[in-house]
Design a protein around this motif. Structure first.
Motif, PDB file in Angstrom:
ATOM      1  N   LEU A 126      13.247   2.576  -5.512  1.00 46.90           N
ATOM      2  CA  LEU A 126      14.094   2.340  -4.352  1.00 46.90           C
ATOM      3  C   LEU A 126      13.343   1.559  -3.274  1.00 46.90           C
ATOM      4  N   TRP A 127      12.068   1.911  -3.072  1.00 51.68           N
ATOM      5  CA  TRP A 127      11.275   1.172  -2.094  1.00 51.68           C
ATOM      6  C   TRP A 127      11.118  -0.284  -2.515  1.00 51.68           C
TER       7      TRP A 127
ATOM      8  N   LEU B  84       0.833  -1.209   0.000  1.00 47.10           N
ATOM      9  CA  LEU B  84       0.000   0.000   0.000  1.00 47.10           C
ATOM     10  C   LEU B  84       0.864   1.254   0.000  1.00 47.10           C
ATOM     11  N   LEU B  85       1.987   1.217   0.719  1.00 44.26           N
ATOM     12  CA  LEU B  85       2.886   2.370   0.742  1.00 44.26           C
ATOM     13  C   LEU B  85       3.442   2.667  -0.645  1.00 44.26           C
ATOM     14  N   VAL B  86       3.856   1.638  -1.351  1.00 44.90           N
ATOM     15  CA  VAL B  86       4.416   1.847  -2.688  1.00 44.90           C
ATOM     16  C   VAL B  86       3.326   2.243  -3.682  1.00 44.90           C
ATOM     17  N   GLN B  87       2.136   1.658  -3.543  1.00 44.07           N
ATOM     18  CA  GLN B  87       1.064   1.910  -4.490  1.00 44.07           C
ATOM     19  C   GLN B  87       0.483   3.315  -4.359  1.00 44.07           C
TER      20      GLN B  87
ATOM     21  N   PHE C  72      13.018  -2.094  -4.465  1.00 45.52           N
ATOM     22  CA  PHE C  72      14.297  -2.797  -4.341  1.00 45.52           C
ATOM     23  C   PHE C  72      14.623  -3.083  -2.875  1.00 45.52           C
ATOM     24  N   SER C  73      14.387  -2.114  -2.007  1.00 44.07           N
ATOM     25  CA  SER C  73      14.705  -2.288  -0.591  1.00 44.07           C
ATOM     26  C   SER C  73      13.836  -3.360   0.057  1.00 44.07           C
ATOM     27  N   PHE C  74      12.569  -3.423  -0.335  1.00 42.23           N
ATOM     28  CA  PHE C  74      11.668  -4.395   0.267  1.00 42.23           C
ATOM     29  C   PHE C  74      11.940  -5.809  -0.229  1.00 42.23           C
ATOM     30  N   PHE C  75      12.346  -5.948  -1.490  1.00 42.79           N
ATOM     31  CA  PHE C  75      12.508  -7.282  -2.067  1.00 42.79           C
ATOM     32  C   PHE C  75      13.937  -7.808  -1.982  1.00 42.79           C
ATOM     33  N   ALA C  76      14.916  -6.935  -1.826  1.00 36.96           N
ATOM     34  CA  ALA C  76      16.320  -7.363  -1.854  1.00 36.96           C
ATOM     35  C   ALA C  76      16.660  -8.424  -0.818  1.00 36.96           C
ATOM     36  N   PRO C  77      16.200  -8.343   0.448  1.00 37.35           N
ATOM     37  CA  PRO C  77      16.566  -9.400   1.400  1.00 37.35           C
ATOM     38  C   PRO C  77      16.121 -10.786   0.981  1.00 37.35           C
ATOM     39  N   PHE C  78      15.029 -10.895   0.232  1.00 41.30           N
ATOM     40  CA  PHE C  78      14.535 -12.211  -0.182  1.00 41.30           C
ATOM     41  C   PHE C  78      15.511 -12.910  -1.114  1.00 41.30           C
ATOM     42  N   LEU C  79      16.365 -12.148  -1.803  1.00 45.35           N
ATOM     43  CA  LEU C  79      17.328 -12.719  -2.733  1.00 45.35           C
ATOM     44  C   LEU C  79      18.587 -13.209  -2.047  1.00 45.35           C
ATOM     45  N   MET C  80      18.757 -12.918  -0.784  1.00 50.77           N
ATOM     46  CA  MET C  80      19.973 -13.294  -0.072  1.00 50.77           C
ATOM     47  C   MET C  80      19.901 -14.739   0.389  1.00 50.77           C
ATOM     48  N   PRO C  81      21.032 -15.467   0.377  1.00 56.35           N
ATOM     49  CA  PRO C  81      21.031 -16.850   0.881  1.00 56.35           C
ATOM     50  C   PRO C  81      20.840 -16.871   2.391  1.00 56.35           C
ATOM     51  N   VAL C  82      20.323 -17.981   2.886  1.00 54.67           N
ATOM     52  CA  VAL C  82      19.972 -18.073   4.297  1.00 54.67           C
ATOM     53  C   VAL C  82      21.194 -17.922   5.193  1.00 54.67           C
ATOM     54  N   ALA C  83      22.347 -18.439   4.779  1.00 52.81           N
ATOM     55  CA  ALA C  83      23.546 -18.336   5.612  1.00 52.81           C
ATOM     56  C   ALA C  83      23.956 -16.883   5.815  1.00 52.81           C
ATOM     57  N   THR C  84      23.842 -16.074   4.764  1.00 49.44           N
ATOM     58  CA  THR C  84      24.185 -14.659   4.880  1.00 49.44           C
ATOM     59  C   THR C  84      23.211 -13.932   5.795  1.00 49.44           C
ATOM     60  N   VAL C  85      21.924 -14.231   5.641  1.00 47.26           N
ATOM     61  CA  VAL C  85      20.906 -13.600   6.477  1.00 47.26           C
ATOM     62  C   VAL C  85      21.144 -13.934   7.950  1.00 47.26           C
ATOM     63  N   VAL C  86      21.403 -15.200   8.239  1.00 46.55           N
ATOM     64  CA  VAL C  86      21.620 -15.607   9.627  1.00 46.55           C
ATOM     65  C   VAL C  86      22.876 -14.955  10.191  1.00 46.55           C
ATOM     66  N   LEU C  87      23.936 -14.837   9.413  1.00 44.47           N
ATOM     67  CA  LEU C  87      25.167 -14.197   9.887  1.00 44.47           C
ATOM     68  C   LEU C  87      24.907 -12.740  10.256  1.00 44.47           C
TER      69      LEU C  87
END
Length: 321
Positions: A125-126, A114-117, A128-143
């Motif tokens: 930028l919004w 709703l914020l973006v729409q 990219f910022s909201f979706f970028a973490p989903f592209l990261m591997p789980v090991a990087t996220v956990v670290l």
């Protein structure tokens, strides 16, 4: 004697109507299609169907990695899991995580969409910022979150200290173990649900909002009367996908707590118990029985959700009629 010649003309095509297709397909065409899909069927059968059937059969044996032979035990593995307290404890952790993670993953994703729409500046930028973490591997996220959750020098506790609050043992207390995993998972995976909601919002005709505005409806009324009802199907899809994904939680918990399932196993999910039973205790038959019990629960949930969706669709059609 004069001969009469009858000329046959093909039927005229109706404007806007495609020409009639030929009835049936040639045998050569069907054979060609079969050879195209055959490699997929082979891979699907070898790497999915056969392991499923083989694992189900294994659940009726006392198969172990410690010895080559195995004996048929019937339903003994299933009777054992019914009285195993660790099965029900880890299943409770899994269900609790599912509830705690599904609610924010639905609500936060909707708010982000709703914020973006709304047309805020810098939409790219919004997004990219909201979706970028989903592209990261789980090991990087956990670290990343292991450093943020540190008790002495973590960023979160440092921020709480500046606000005059006591530090929190995110990874060292039983009360916060599952909550820590929920926070990590929401930050990591909310981008996928955000895209689903954003696509659904963009499909809503703008004329509906314009007509509502002409009738004097404000922003809140348009949200409640137009946006949310038209997003009901997307919300149902997001809930189903999120529940199924949360029930299969394993990797982030295993890496975050180093395979220990948190303090005193307070966050250990059922799939980790399956892993420990099969590959640490070497009881593959018993681990298979637990897996198929869990698989049956997921099937029951899926069928229940399908029944509710069909019932809701039938009631909506009846109301429209």
């Amino acid at each position: 004697m004069a001969t009469t010649t009858i000329q046959t003309t093909p039927p005229a095509l109706v404007p806007g109507q495609p020409p009639r297709a030929r009835k049936g397909r040639s045998l050569a065409t069907n054979r060609g299609g079969f050879w195209f899909v055959l490699p997929f069927f082979v891979v699907y059968a070898v790497f999915l169907l056969w392991p499923v059937v083989y694992g189900l059969g294994m659940s009726f044996f006392d198969t172990s990695l410690a010895r080559p032979e195995s004996d048929f035990v019937g339903l003994a593995n299933y009777r054992e899991l019914l009285g195993d307290p660790l099965v029900w404890r880890t299943l409770g952790h899994t269900l609790l995580f599912t509830v705690m993670s599904t609610i924010p993953l639905v609500l936060v994703a909707l708010l982000m969409a709703l914020l973006v729409q709304t047309g805020v500046r810098g939409q790219w930028l919004w997004r990219f910022s909201f979706f970028a973490p989903f592209l990261m591997p789980v090991a990087t996220v956990v670290l990343i979150w292991q450093w943020l959750f540190q008790y002495d020098f973590g960023f979160i506790n440092a921020t709480l200290g500046q606000l005059g609050l006591e530090p929190v043992g995110w990874l060292t207390t039983e009360e916060m173990a599952i909550a820590s995993v929920v926070i990590l998972t929401v930050w990591w995976t909310v981008g996928f649900n955000f895209l689903l909601y954003l696509s659904a919002l963009q499909a809503i005709p703008e004329s509906l909002y314009e007509a509502a505005a002409l009738d004097g409806a404000g922003g809140w009324r348009r949200l409640v009367s137009i946006t949310l009802p038209l997003l009901s199907r997307t919300t149902g899809l997001v809930i189903v996908l999120q529940v199924l994904a949360s029930l299969k939680v394993f990797d982030q918990i295993y890496i975050l707590f180093g395979g220990g399932g948190g303090p005193d196993g307070a966050a250990a999910p059922l799939l980790q118990y399956v892993y420990d039973t099969g590959f640490v205790s070497y009881r593959l038959g018993y681990a298979s029985a637990i897996s198929y019990m869990f698989f049956a629960l997921i099937i029951v949930f899926s069928l229940g959700q399908l029944w509710l969706s069909n019932r809701r669709g039938t009631s909506q059609k009846g109301g429209a009629a």
